[in-house]
Design a protein around this motif. Sequence first.
Motif, PDB file in Angstrom:
ATOM      1  N   ALA B 106      27.461  -7.436  -7.450  1.00 58.30           N
ATOM      2  CA  ALA B 106      28.643  -8.289  -7.250  1.00 58.30           C
ATOM      3  C   ALA B 106      29.924  -7.575  -7.677  1.00 58.30           C
ATOM      4  CB  ALA B 106      28.483  -9.579  -8.034  1.00 58.30           C
ATOM      5  N   SER B 107      29.792  -6.626  -8.586  1.00 58.19           N
ATOM      6  CA  SER B 107      30.971  -5.888  -9.055  1.00 58.19           C
ATOM      7  C   SER B 107      31.311  -4.721  -8.134  1.00 58.19           C
ATOM      8  CB  SER B 107      30.724  -5.371 -10.472  1.00 58.19           C
ATOM      9  OG  SER B 107      30.384  -6.434 -11.316  1.00 58.19           O
ATOM     10  N   GLY B 108      30.536  -4.531  -7.109  1.00 61.06           N
ATOM     11  CA  GLY B 108      30.802  -3.456  -6.143  1.00 61.06           C
ATOM     12  C   GLY B 108      30.333  -2.101  -6.627  1.00 61.06           C
ATOM     13  N   LEU B 109      29.538  -2.092  -7.715  1.00 62.12           N
ATOM     14  CA  LEU B 109      29.090  -0.815  -8.282  1.00 62.12           C
ATOM     15  C   LEU B 109      27.869  -0.256  -7.558  1.00 62.12           C
ATOM     16  CD1 LEU B 109      29.598  -1.724 -12.014  1.00 62.12           C
ATOM     17  CD2 LEU B 109      30.681   0.204 -10.865  1.00 62.12           C
ATOM     18  N   ASP B 110      27.233  -1.107  -6.787  1.00 58.34           N
ATOM     19  CA  ASP B 110      26.040  -0.656  -6.071  1.00 58.34           C
ATOM     20  C   ASP B 110      26.320  -0.544  -4.577  1.00 58.34           C
ATOM     21  OD1 ASP B 110      23.199  -0.046  -6.577  1.00 58.34           O
ATOM     22  OD2 ASP B 110      22.843  -1.653  -5.136  1.00 58.34           O
ATOM     23  N   SER B 111      27.599  -0.748  -4.234  1.00 65.18           N
ATOM     24  CA  SER B 111      27.951  -0.808  -2.810  1.00 65.18           C
ATOM     25  C   SER B 111      28.013   0.570  -2.173  1.00 65.18           C
ATOM     26  CB  SER B 111      29.314  -1.476  -2.639  1.00 65.18           C
ATOM     27  OG  SER B 111      29.243  -2.812  -3.006  1.00 65.18           O
ATOM     28  N   LEU B 112      27.839   0.569  -0.884  1.00 65.21           N
ATOM     29  CA  LEU B 112      28.026   1.794  -0.091  1.00 65.21           C
ATOM     30  C   LEU B 112      29.454   2.286  -0.276  1.00 65.21           C
ATOM     31  CD1 LEU B 112      27.219   3.623   2.434  1.00 65.21           C
ATOM     32  CD2 LEU B 112      28.231   1.846   3.791  1.00 65.21           C
ATOM     33  N   VAL B 113      30.369   1.339  -0.227  1.00 63.66           N
ATOM     34  CA  VAL B 113      31.780   1.642  -0.456  1.00 63.66           C
ATOM     35  C   VAL B 113      32.095   1.142  -1.854  1.00 63.66           C
ATOM     36  CG1 VAL B 113      34.108   1.148   0.322  1.00 63.66           C
ATOM     37  CG2 VAL B 113      32.272   1.362   1.985  1.00 63.66           C
ATOM     38  N   LEU B 114      32.138   2.069  -2.792  1.00 70.05           N
ATOM     39  CA  LEU B 114      32.278   1.736  -4.202  1.00 70.05           C
ATOM     40  C   LEU B 114      33.492   0.833  -4.460  1.00 70.05           C
ATOM     41  CD1 LEU B 114      30.577   2.652  -6.673  1.00 70.05           C
ATOM     42  CD2 LEU B 114      32.403   4.263  -7.142  1.00 70.05           C
ATOM     43  N   GLU B 116      34.126  -2.069  -3.236  1.00 64.46           N
ATOM     44  CA  GLU B 116      34.574  -2.908  -2.112  1.00 64.46           C
ATOM     45  C   GLU B 116      34.489  -4.392  -2.491  1.00 64.46           C
ATOM     46  OE1 GLU B 116      32.466  -4.605   0.389  1.00 64.46           O
ATOM     47  OE2 GLU B 116      30.457  -3.922  -0.098  1.00 64.46           O
ATOM     48  N   ALA B 117      35.462  -5.145  -1.998  1.00 62.69           N
ATOM     49  CA  ALA B 117      35.585  -6.545  -2.412  1.00 62.69           C
ATOM     50  C   ALA B 117      34.714  -7.478  -1.589  1.00 62.69           C
ATOM     51  CB  ALA B 117      37.047  -6.960  -2.304  1.00 62.69           C
ATOM     52  N   GLN B 118      34.284  -7.011  -0.443  1.00 62.34           N
ATOM     53  CA  GLN B 118      33.576  -7.906   0.471  1.00 62.34           C
ATOM     54  C   GLN B 118      32.262  -8.421  -0.109  1.00 62.34           C
ATOM     55  OE1 GLN B 118      32.892  -6.248   4.307  1.00 62.34           O
ATOM     56  NE2 GLN B 118      32.588  -8.255   5.219  1.00 62.34           N
ATOM     57  N   ILE B 119      31.633  -7.622  -0.929  1.00 55.61           N
ATOM     58  CA  ILE B 119      30.332  -8.018  -1.480  1.00 55.61           C
ATOM     59  C   ILE B 119      30.447  -9.303  -2.301  1.00 55.61           C
ATOM     60  CG2 ILE B 119      30.575  -6.480  -3.501  1.00 55.61           C
ATOM     61  CD1 ILE B 119      27.272  -7.298  -1.683  1.00 55.61           C
ATOM     62  N   LEU B 120      31.598  -9.482  -2.936  1.00 52.55           N
ATOM     63  CA  LEU B 120      31.797 -10.675  -3.750  1.00 52.55           C
ATOM     64  C   LEU B 120      31.722 -11.935  -2.874  1.00 52.55           C
ATOM     65  CD1 LEU B 120      32.270 -11.352  -6.682  1.00 52.55           C
ATOM     66  CD2 LEU B 120      34.715 -11.196  -6.283  1.00 52.55           C
ATOM     67  N   GLY B 121      32.354 -11.872  -1.731  1.00 53.18           N
ATOM     68  CA  GLY B 121      32.297 -12.980  -0.778  1.00 53.18           C
ATOM     69  C   GLY B 121      30.881 -13.190  -0.274  1.00 53.18           C
ATOM     70  N   GLN B 122      30.159 -12.092  -0.110  1.00 52.21           N
ATOM     71  CA  GLN B 122      28.786 -12.195   0.379  1.00 52.21           C
ATOM     72  C   GLN B 122      27.867 -12.812  -0.687  1.00 52.21           C
ATOM     73  OE1 GLN B 122      28.671  -8.065   1.414  1.00 52.21           O
ATOM     74  NE2 GLN B 122      28.932  -8.457   3.597  1.00 52.21           N
ATOM     75  N   VAL B 123      28.119 -12.492  -1.947  1.00 49.51           N
ATOM     76  CA  VAL B 123      27.340 -13.096  -3.045  1.00 49.51           C
ATOM     77  C   VAL B 123      27.621 -14.598  -3.091  1.00 49.51           C
ATOM     78  CG1 VAL B 123      27.138 -13.194  -5.576  1.00 49.51           C
ATOM     79  CG2 VAL B 123      27.168 -10.985  -4.437  1.00 49.51           C
ATOM     80  N   ARG B 124      28.894 -14.936  -2.939  1.00 47.46           N
ATOM     81  CA  ARG B 124      29.292 -16.350  -2.945  1.00 47.46           C
ATOM     82  C   ARG B 124      28.631 -17.099  -1.770  1.00 47.46           C
ATOM     83  NH1 ARG B 124      34.773 -15.658  -3.194  1.00 47.46           N
ATOM     84  NH2 ARG B 124      34.927 -15.649  -5.446  1.00 47.46           N
ATOM     85  N   SER B 125      28.632 -16.467  -0.609  1.00 45.62           N
ATOM     86  CA  SER B 125      28.022 -17.093   0.579  1.00 45.62           C
ATOM     87  C   SER B 125      26.518 -17.281   0.385  1.00 45.62           C
ATOM     88  CB  SER B 125      28.252 -16.227   1.819  1.00 45.62           C
ATOM     89  OG  SER B 125      29.602 -16.091   2.042  1.00 45.62           O
ATOM     90  N   ALA B 126      25.890 -16.303  -0.235  1.00 44.80           N
ATOM     91  CA  ALA B 126      24.444 -16.382  -0.479  1.00 44.80           C
ATOM     92  C   ALA B 126      24.141 -17.574  -1.371  1.00 44.80           C
ATOM     93  CB  ALA B 126      23.947 -15.093  -1.116  1.00 44.80           C
ATOM     94  N   ARG B 153      36.286  -9.999 -12.357  1.00 44.01           N
ATOM     95  CA  ARG B 153      36.860  -9.218 -13.471  1.00 44.01           C
ATOM     96  C   ARG B 153      37.039  -7.752 -13.084  1.00 44.01           C
ATOM     97  NH1 ARG B 153      34.202  -9.256 -19.109  1.00 44.01           N
ATOM     98  NH2 ARG B 153      35.938  -7.854 -19.453  1.00 44.01           N
ATOM     99  N   VAL B 154      36.044  -7.204 -12.404  1.00 47.05           N
ATOM    100  CA  VAL B 154      36.136  -5.794 -11.979  1.00 47.05           C
ATOM    101  C   VAL B 154      37.322  -5.605 -11.026  1.00 47.05           C
ATOM    102  CG1 VAL B 154      34.987  -3.991 -10.617  1.00 47.05           C
ATOM    103  CG2 VAL B 154      33.732  -5.188 -12.404  1.00 47.05           C
ATOM    104  N   GLN B 155      37.486  -6.591 -10.150  1.00 49.64           N
ATOM    105  CA  GLN B 155      38.599  -6.488  -9.187  1.00 49.64           C
ATOM    106  C   GLN B 155      39.960  -6.563  -9.861  1.00 49.64           C
ATOM    107  OE1 GLN B 155      38.299  -9.252  -5.932  1.00 49.64           O
ATOM    108  NE2 GLN B 155      36.442  -8.326  -5.180  1.00 49.64           N
ATOM    109  N   THR B 156      40.053  -7.441 -10.859  1.00 48.30           N
ATOM    110  CA  THR B 156      41.372  -7.639 -11.471  1.00 48.30           C
ATOM    111  C   THR B 156      41.642  -6.683 -12.636  1.00 48.30           C
ATOM    112  OG1 THR B 156      40.413  -9.413 -12.797  1.00 48.30           O
ATOM    113  CG2 THR B 156      41.623 -10.078 -10.834  1.00 48.30           C
ATOM    114  N   GLU B 157      40.589  -6.278 -13.342  1.00 46.63           N
ATOM    115  CA  GLU B 157      40.814  -5.481 -14.550  1.00 46.63           C
ATOM    116  C   GLU B 157      40.664  -3.982 -14.342  1.00 46.63           C
ATOM    117  OE1 GLU B 157      38.509  -7.001 -17.852  1.00 46.63           O
ATOM    118  OE2 GLU B 157      38.869  -9.052 -17.197  1.00 46.63           O
ATOM    119  N   PHE B 165      37.955   3.742  -0.925  1.00 47.13           N
ATOM    120  CA  PHE B 165      37.496   3.883   0.451  1.00 47.13           C
ATOM    121  C   PHE B 165      36.778   2.622   0.895  1.00 47.13           C
ATOM    122  CE2 PHE B 165      37.355   8.050   2.666  1.00 47.13           C
ATOM    123  CZ  PHE B 165      38.510   8.498   2.069  1.00 47.13           C
ATOM    124  N   SER B 166      36.962   2.300   2.130  1.00 44.75           N
ATOM    125  CA  SER B 166      36.223   1.188   2.705  1.00 44.75           C
ATOM    126  C   SER B 166      35.670   1.716   4.019  1.00 44.75           C
ATOM    127  CB  SER B 166      37.166   0.026   2.963  1.00 44.75           C
ATOM    128  OG  SER B 166      38.131   0.414   3.916  1.00 44.75           O
TER     129      SER B 166
END
Lengths: 282, 461
Positions: B106-114, B116-126, B153-157, B165-166
């Motif tokens: 959810a913090s984007g640390l495991d994302s393909l695009v390090l 990236e904010a989209q994963i947060l929305g995807q976690v919320r949707s899930a 927090r990761v996004q804001t802090e 990169f996205s």
Amino acid sequence: MTSGSMTLLAFTCYLLSAVGFGTIIFLRSSASPESSSTLSFGISKYARPLLWIGILLQFVSIGLWCVSTHNSPFASEYGTLSTAAWMIAISFAFIDFRSNLPVVGAAALPVALILLGTGMIHLKDPIAKSTALGGQIVTIHVMAILISFGLFAVAFACAVLYILQNKLLKERHVRRLFRHIPPLETLDSVSFHAVSFALPLLTIGLIVGMVHVFAGDVPKTPREWFMDQHTFISLATWVIYIFYQCSRLLNGWRGVRLQYILVAGMAATLALFAVPTNTHHF
Amino acid sequence: MPLVLVGLSHHNASIEVREKLNTADYVLPHALASLSSALDIREAVILSTCNRMEVYCVTDSSDPSYGIKTVVSHLSNFHKIAEDQFSSHLYKKSDEAAVQHLLRVASGLDSLVLGEAQILGQVRSALRAAQSANSAGSILNALFQQAITSGKRVQTETGLGRGSFSIGHAAVDLARSIFSDISHATVLIVGAGKMSELTLRHLQECGVHSVVVANRTHDRALIMAEKFGGRAARFDDFLEELAHADIVITSTSSPHTILDRKMLLPVLKRRRGRSLFIIDIAVPRDVNIDVDRLDNVYLKNIDDLQDVVAGDANERSQEVEISEIIAGEESDKFIRWLRAREAAPLIAEIRSHIENIRQEELSLLRTQLQDINERDWQRIETMARSLTNKIAREPTLSLKHAAERAADGETALQNHSLYSAAREIFGLHSRKSLDKEDSINDPDVDRVTEPYNGTPDEETF
């Protein structure tokens, strides 16, 4: 200082310059970007000055040779090849100055180095004594062809980089190397423009040569000239580049296959210096 | 009640495997219902994106391996694929490891695009999908809320997501290696999805003007085209549009490919060697891989963009470090909360025991003080409630802290000496244990089970 030692210095400058331009591609794409980019910047920032020093040294070297031998540079294989290499270096420097494409030097300067290195091997060869070689018409013939060779070499370098870039982009997992090679469209455009200037010059050079042959200022008959391998390869080279140009202009073709034509054109150009000839001195 | 995670991602499974297990939005309710009906599964959430497919479950069995086995079996049955075709790509985690994993995701640390904010929305949707399907209970609800908090927090802090990169960046980066000036390129969008919109937005930021949108639902194409100042095209005409496009972004939800070599060949003849850059960000893929064999066609799918974006991870290592700390902190908060839940039944028992004493004593006193007025009786009742609360406060806090501190391997609070001591002191050993679910419904116990919200423990009670 002799012409030979000046040429050796110019060769060294071109070599270091080519390495410097090459590092722009390779070092910046290595695993540690920070350290490698500093190093590549350090090396590559000397590449351009070295190129210009090499061009200047070669100018002096060719001049010294002409003064010391009282001959046109085209009276010897060394002089001709040295001038061909010089033209490549100048053509690349001009295009780099206009379009800021240092990476092209990594592929163009090795061609100049091959010609210059071969020329240096023939440094001590006997000078051709034909009076025809001193004439203006031969100077125009050879200079037009050598300038076109310089531009063809730049087009070839762009084509090589295009093929490399195309290969990198085609790979399943894209490596960062591609970021330091100019865009395919730019490479295609530069090579097209280089050929656009070079082809008329080659045509002029060949026509002037034919006029010279038909004017009877040469010892052999026109038939012997046209049956010669050197003339045949010259015409084949011209046909290759005409085909390239027609494909681009008339058919609007682009893309990777067209770059292979430029590679073939360069191979034919270099073959000119390698094939034995009965009509030309070298 | 172990928490288990079974999943695969772009790290360990290629797109060929991921697309087989991809759970599209429209089948998600069915998948959740099917999973929830499994014998051991108490709660379930499925996180299915183009880069990952993860199933989070709370199981009845105390052994996580049973839950994992159930999930793997469900995946095989639901997607009609033999287990051996995907099991080697799966990662299986339980309890704390599963919590830490989701919070990193959810913090984007495991994302393909390090970052990236989209994963947060995807976690919320899930989570929303699981709530709609009634498959998310108190634990997974709390876990996903904590994950969303961590991501925010990761996004804001941190600057992890800023200037990062996205897919759009990667697409522009690659496009710049093909085209001299991408502002002159014509972009064709096939499938007006969110991903293609994000990619297009980035391309437009880089100067792209000419946009054509083709979508099965033409109205959506019109809306997107209007939004980006482009033109809408009929989906059936997209091959015609391909002849004029330079960059193509495909992101349809089609279960099969919509473009292959055979379809593209006649188009390429008309293009006369002009480069065509196709970015296929759909999972399952929209464009057959054989297209990449064609000259002057550059096909990149979501996996291929990985190396383009990977290099930037090094350049933002400090941001990664801070983000890892944040995810770790949030993960610890949840784990503490989860452990504290173990104390809830005993706390409920103690409170119930004290409350019974209070009620008994008040009844006795009422019979003795017949002539007391109502106002004074209210005062006595208030005093009695305050007294019982104060008596219960310290044992409650101590039990909660003991549960939070429970070491690995001794996660059951029942093993803690304080647990038996409390039962002994309050004389609960002889009493019938309260049903666990009933205890969770107790308003006082609810406070214990609330996700940690950053306020001091003393104020929680």
